[in-house]
Design a protein around this motif. Structure first.
Motif: not given
Length: 82
Positions: A14-20, A22-41
């Motif tokens: 549906x997003x016109x991306x491969x499974x890999x 999509x999964x990389x983007x999901x990891x990145x989105x989670x990492x960015x949000x936790x960084x933005x919240x100050x939870x991760x360096x």
């Protein structure tokens, strides 16, 4: 450690991306949000996103997140103490 996230099979298509991609983007989105919240360096977030730290920081612009996580008050205090 491993985190398993279930998602519908059709979601990458549906997003016109491969499974890999999509999964990389999901990891990145989670990492960015936790960084933005100050939870991760930035280094920890980069590890979560499976990227080098510099590559993670360079890609923060895609999420409108500044690599410098400092409040206006902290900045004013730093300037006053300089």
């Amino acid at each position: 450690m491993q985190l398993i996230v279930e998602y519908p099979d059709v979601l990458p298509d549906a997003l016109r991306v491969s499974r890999n991609e999509f999964e990389q983007e999901a990891r990145m989105a989670m990492a960015v949000k936790l960084f933005e919240l100050g939870r991760l360096t930035s280094g920890q977030a980069a590890q979560l996103a499976q990227l080098e730290r510099v590559e993670f920081i360079i890609n923060l612009y895609r999420y409108s997140v500044s690599p410098i996580q400092i409040t206006p008050e902290e900045l004013a205090e730093d300037i006053a103490n300089a």
